[in-house]
Structures are given as structure tokens and as C-alpha cells.
Motif scaffolding. Sequence first.
Motif, PDB file in Angstrom:
ATOM      1  N   HIS A 170      34.720  85.919  35.908  1.00 58.05           N
ATOM      2  CA  HIS A 170      34.189  86.134  37.261  1.00 58.05           C
ATOM      3  C   HIS A 170      34.677  87.488  37.799  1.00 58.05           C
ATOM      4  O   HIS A 170      35.841  87.860  37.590  1.00 58.05           O
ATOM      5  CB  HIS A 170      34.673  84.997  38.184  1.00 58.05           C
ATOM      6  N   LYS A 223      22.292  81.692  32.902  1.00 55.34           N
ATOM      7  CA  LYS A 223      22.039  81.190  34.263  1.00 55.34           C
ATOM      8  C   LYS A 223      22.436  82.235  35.300  1.00 55.34           C
ATOM      9  O   LYS A 223      21.849  82.348  36.355  1.00 55.34           O
ATOM     10  CB  LYS A 223      22.935  79.957  34.460  1.00 55.34           C
ATOM     11  N   GLN A 224      23.465  83.024  34.957  1.00 54.89           N
ATOM     12  CA  GLN A 224      23.969  84.051  35.882  1.00 54.89           C
ATOM     13  C   GLN A 224      23.439  85.432  35.524  1.00 54.89           C
ATOM     14  O   GLN A 224      24.014  86.446  35.907  1.00 54.89           O
ATOM     15  CB  GLN A 224      25.500  84.053  35.882  1.00 54.89           C
ATOM     16  N   VAL A 239      33.208  81.251  32.172  1.00 53.47           N
ATOM     17  CA  VAL A 239      32.597  81.966  33.315  1.00 53.47           C
ATOM     18  C   VAL A 239      33.665  82.240  34.387  1.00 53.47           C
ATOM     19  O   VAL A 239      33.756  83.350  34.925  1.00 53.47           O
ATOM     20  CB  VAL A 239      31.433  81.140  33.934  1.00 53.47           C
ATOM     21  N   HIS A 240      34.483  81.237  34.632  1.00 46.57           N
ATOM     22  CA  HIS A 240      35.532  81.356  35.653  1.00 46.57           C
ATOM     23  C   HIS A 240      36.448  82.566  35.361  1.00 46.57           C
ATOM     24  O   HIS A 240      36.730  83.381  36.239  1.00 46.57           O
ATOM     25  CB  HIS A 240      36.320  80.041  35.679  1.00 46.57           C
ATOM     26  N   ILE A 247      28.045  78.169  26.283  1.00 46.21           N
ATOM     27  CA  ILE A 247      28.496  79.433  26.900  1.00 46.21           C
ATOM     28  C   ILE A 247      27.280  80.333  27.167  1.00 46.21           C
ATOM     29  O   ILE A 247      27.140  80.901  28.261  1.00 46.21           O
ATOM     30  CB  ILE A 247      29.545  80.139  26.005  1.00 46.21           C
ATOM     31  N   ALA A 307      32.448  75.959  28.782  1.00 44.12           N
ATOM     32  CA  ALA A 307      31.693  77.175  29.135  1.00 44.12           C
ATOM     33  C   ALA A 307      31.950  77.580  30.593  1.00 44.12           C
ATOM     34  O   ALA A 307      32.055  78.768  30.911  1.00 44.12           O
ATOM     35  CB  ALA A 307      30.203  76.926  28.915  1.00 44.12           C
ATOM     36  N   GLN A 308      32.067  76.584  31.454  1.00 44.65           N
ATOM     37  CA  GLN A 308      32.281  76.911  32.882  1.00 44.65           C
ATOM     38  C   GLN A 308      33.626  77.613  33.100  1.00 44.65           C
ATOM     39  O   GLN A 308      33.759  78.460  33.978  1.00 44.65           O
ATOM     40  CB  GLN A 308      32.185  75.629  33.720  1.00 44.65           C
ATOM     41  N   GLN A 309      34.614  77.277  32.272  1.00 45.26           N
ATOM     42  CA  GLN A 309      35.916  77.945  32.415  1.00 45.26           C
ATOM     43  C   GLN A 309      35.868  79.367  31.842  1.00 45.26           C
ATOM     44  O   GLN A 309      36.621  80.241  32.282  1.00 45.26           O
ATOM     45  CB  GLN A 309      37.030  77.119  31.758  1.00 45.26           C
ATOM     46  N   GLU A 339      25.397  79.077  30.258  1.00 46.14           N
ATOM     47  CA  GLU A 339      26.070  79.306  31.557  1.00 46.14           C
ATOM     48  C   GLU A 339      25.963  80.770  31.982  1.00 46.14           C
ATOM     49  O   GLU A 339      25.795  81.069  33.166  1.00 46.14           O
ATOM     50  CB  GLU A 339      27.547  78.898  31.479  1.00 46.14           C
ATOM     51  N   THR A 362      29.825  72.086  28.028  1.00 50.24           N
ATOM     52  CA  THR A 362      29.529  72.800  29.286  1.00 50.24           C
ATOM     53  C   THR A 362      30.796  72.993  30.119  1.00 50.24           C
ATOM     54  O   THR A 362      30.990  74.044  30.746  1.00 50.24           O
ATOM     55  CB  THR A 362      28.469  72.015  30.101  1.00 50.24           C
ATOM     56  N   ALA A 363      31.678  72.002  30.098  1.00 51.34           N
ATOM     57  CA  ALA A 363      32.934  72.131  30.865  1.00 51.34           C
ATOM     58  C   ALA A 363      33.750  73.310  30.336  1.00 51.34           C
ATOM     59  O   ALA A 363      34.367  74.058  31.112  1.00 51.34           O
ATOM     60  CB  ALA A 363      33.729  70.836  30.770  1.00 51.34           C
TER      61      ALA A 363
END
Length: 257
Positions: free
Chosen positions: A235, A29-30, A231-232, A23, A227-229, A26, A224-225
Motif C-alpha cells: 500500500h 482489482k486495484q 496488498v497491505h 495475488i 493476497a490481501q496482506q 487482488e 485471498t486472505a
Amino acid sequence: MEKLFQHKVLVISGGLGDIGRAICLEFAKQGAAIAIGDLQDEKDAHAFLDKLKQEYNVSSYYTQVDISDSIAVDKWLKDVEQQLGLPVLIISNAATVTQASIHEIRPEEWSRELRVNLDGAFNLTQKATKRMVEADMKGHVIFIGSWAAEAVHPGLPAYCVSKAGLRMLCKCMALELAPHGIMVNEVAPGYVEAGLSAEIWAKNPVLIQEAAKKVPIGKIMSATAVAQQVVHLCHPSNEHITGSTLLMDGGLSLRSL
Ligand SMILES: NC(=O)c1ccc[n+]([C@@H]2O[C@H](COP(=O)([O-])OP(=O)(O)OC[C@H]3O[C@@H](n4cnc5c(N)ncnc54)[C@H](O)[C@@H]3O)[C@@H](O)[C@H]2O)c1
């Protein structure tokens, strides 16, 4: 181009764990500044904080804190605000797992697990969002839950109960904080190659293949999968999802164990 979370501060409990680190990466990165609290010793955090700086050029701050200790959490959040600014991305992620059946689990193990997984989540999110409301700052709270709130896991009663409690805490908080522009959601993963599961699978790789076979989509997810959610849901385009559970278990809970 401005990154998604540039000038935003994220605070995360259990941020040195497998999903916690994913997390942090990710969000770094942003462009987010990252405040990590974990039980682990400060020296265990150095290499990871260096990585955040070198790879993503973001500020970060580590504190050794027991999330179940409400006074310590209060102090941690005050320090974070001084060091990095007021966090508006609040990630409740720390948890423990006791493998013991209903008759085996000792009262102190039961209480400890609820204190960390549920009281700890409350300690962090209550205090952090109180400051956000005082400062009139909008943002997001994400609870890392589990499909264990969805389906009974034999031998993990305290864990299942703590994650079920977390789900209702998420909804209660979402309702009260909605007028303040604070969106509160849960990400509930199924089998992740992380934490205790990863340790068990690393010792016996046949078990990971067996676990993958149980998942209707036929695979285990990475940290990572997950963590991407997270971020989602955080958003800036998410203006409507609050009080929700994003159940990401590859269909596990659709069938019985
Ligand atoms: N790994 C999985 O298969 C899986 C599946 C579903 C949900 N989850 C959830 O994901 C989250 C992260 O789990 P993980 O798999 O990365 O495990 P992990 O063990 O790698 O990470 C947990 C982190 O929390 C920290 N922690 C534990 N107690 C603490 C306390 N009292 N105060 C502060 N920090 C504390 C630990 O030191 C560790 O760094 C947890 O909420 C877990 O329930 C994991």
C-alpha cells in the motif's frame, strides 16, 4: 477515482498457482498491469488472462519460465518491460515442496528445491530491483515465505531450509535497497487452503478439520486472505515497514506441533 495501483506493473513468479492467482486478482482489482511467469504451459494461462481483462480491464502478459534459470528470468523481465512497462511491484511466489525426511531426500531433490525456492527468488528480485534502481523507480518486493521458516516441519527439510534462507535474503535486500525507496518484506502464511495442502485436504476432508483444530484461531486461511496482506504491505501508505516478516499463521507457531 484512481485505483491504488493504476499505472503500476506487477511481476509475479508462480502466478498460475492458487496463491499466485489470488495475488494477481487482488492487484488487478486495484488497477495494476499483471506479468505472470510460471512453469505451466502458455495455453493454461489463457482463461486466467481473459478473466483479468474482462473483470478488471487490466493488461496482462504470461511467460512460461523456470524461475531457477537465471538467464531465462533475465529474458522474461526484459520482455515484460517491453510489453507492459517496468515492474515496481515484485512478488516472489513460486515454490515446490518435496515430502521426504532427511535420510530419504535425494541430493538432486534437495538441490532442485533450493534452486527453485531460494535461487529463483534471488533471480527474480535481484534482476527486477536492479532495473528499478537504474530507472530511479520506487516500489515493493514481497517474498511469499512460510511459517516453515519459523517452526520445524517434519519431512520437509528442504522446504524449511529454503524458506529460512528466504527470510535472510529479504532482510539483506531490504537494507541495501532502503536508500532507493524500495521496501522489501515477507508474507509468511501458515495453513492455506491452496497448493499441495489443498490437494491433500480435498482427498481427505477429515484432515482439513484436524488441521484447523491445530490452529489457535481455529481456522484455515484462504489464498485471498494471503493476497490481501500482500496488498497491505504494498500500500502506498507503507513508508516504514521494510525487512519485516508478516507472520500470518493464526498462532500456529506459538505452539509446538
Ligand atoms: N499452500 C500453503 O499452505 C502455503 C503455506 C505457506 C506458504 N505457501 C507458499 O505460497 C506460495 C504459493 O504456493 P501455493 O500454495 O499457491 O502453491 P501452488 O503449487 O498452487 O503454486 C506454486 C506455483 O509455482 C509454480 N512453480 C513451481 N516451480 C516453478 C519454477 N521452477 N518456475 C516457475 N514457476 C514455478 C507452479 O507451477 C505453481 O503454479 C509458495 O511460495 C508456498 O511456499 C503456501
